[in-house]
Motif scaffolding. Sequence first.
Motif, PDB file in Angstrom:
ATOM      1  N   ASP A 166       0.943  -1.173  -0.176  1.00  9.57           N
ATOM      2  CA  ASP A 166      -0.021  -0.080   0.063  1.00  9.57           C
ATOM      3  C   ASP A 166       0.844   1.337  -0.061  1.00  9.57           C
ATOM      4  O   ASP A 166       1.448   1.780   0.920  1.00  9.57           O
ATOM      5  CB  ASP A 166      -0.946   0.088   1.420  1.00  9.57           C
ATOM      6  CG  ASP A 166      -1.887   1.063   1.394  1.00  9.57           C
ATOM      7  OD1 ASP A 166      -1.765   2.287   0.496  1.00  9.57           O
ATOM      8  OD2 ASP A 166      -2.703   1.063   2.235  1.00  9.57           O
ATOM      9  N   ASP A 167       0.793   1.911  -1.131  1.00 11.06           N
ATOM     10  CA  ASP A 167       1.758   3.247  -1.211  1.00 11.06           C
ATOM     11  C   ASP A 167       1.361   4.136  -0.267  1.00 11.06           C
ATOM     12  O   ASP A 167       2.197   5.159   0.241  1.00 11.06           O
ATOM     13  CB  ASP A 167       1.591   3.880  -2.814  1.00 11.06           C
ATOM     14  CG  ASP A 167       2.220   3.009  -3.578  1.00 11.06           C
ATOM     15  OD1 ASP A 167       3.018   2.176  -3.401  1.00 11.06           O
ATOM     16  OD2 ASP A 167       1.942   3.152  -4.865  1.00 11.06           O
ATOM     17  N   ASN A 168       0.253   4.184   0.523  1.00  8.34           N
ATOM     18  CA  ASN A 168      -0.008   5.218   1.792  1.00  8.34           C
ATOM     19  C   ASN A 168       0.726   4.875   3.017  1.00  8.34           C
ATOM     20  O   ASN A 168       0.878   5.896   3.496  1.00  8.34           O
ATOM     21  CB  ASN A 168      -1.458   5.070   2.081  1.00  8.34           C
ATOM     22  CG  ASN A 168      -2.338   5.482   0.862  1.00  8.34           C
ATOM     23  OD1 ASN A 168      -2.391   6.462   0.010  1.00  8.34           O
ATOM     24  ND2 ASN A 168      -3.616   4.629   0.644  1.00  8.34           N
ATOM     25  N   LYS A 193       7.189   2.895   0.661  1.00 11.28           N
ATOM     26  CA  LYS A 193       7.422   1.881  -0.504  1.00 11.28           C
ATOM     27  C   LYS A 193       8.052   0.800   0.211  1.00 11.28           C
ATOM     28  O   LYS A 193       9.227   1.290   0.980  1.00 11.28           O
ATOM     29  CB  LYS A 193       8.288   2.566  -1.485  1.00 11.28           C
ATOM     30  CG  LYS A 193       7.649   3.683  -2.264  1.00 11.28           C
ATOM     31  CD  LYS A 193       6.657   3.268  -3.199  1.00 11.28           C
ATOM     32  CE  LYS A 193       6.298   4.450  -4.080  1.00 11.28           C
ATOM     33  NZ  LYS A 193       5.314   4.162  -5.034  1.00 11.28           N
TER      34      LYS A 193
END
Length: 82
Positions: free
Chosen positions: A22-24, A27
């Motif tokens: 999840d890029d939120n 990375k």
Amino acid sequence: MHRTFIYGTLKTKEMNSYHLADDNHGKAVFVGKGKTSKRYPLAMIAFKEYNNCPAVIDEEGLGHVSVKTDSYFSIALQSYES
């Protein structure tokens, strides 16, 4: 870039592993599998609204097992619980 070692429900194919994609939350790039060279005690604890969260007790050599881990290179990886 940091090397991060993951255990428990965040490991590959476990129920919370999707948080690492999840890029939120930053990375993370999977590097490989491993285990601790020393044995540590493991416990299942209740944390906030979560039950049966795996926990490693910081008592090197007192446990019965080496902790199996996944290794990631991460950039600004954040807690998914916040």
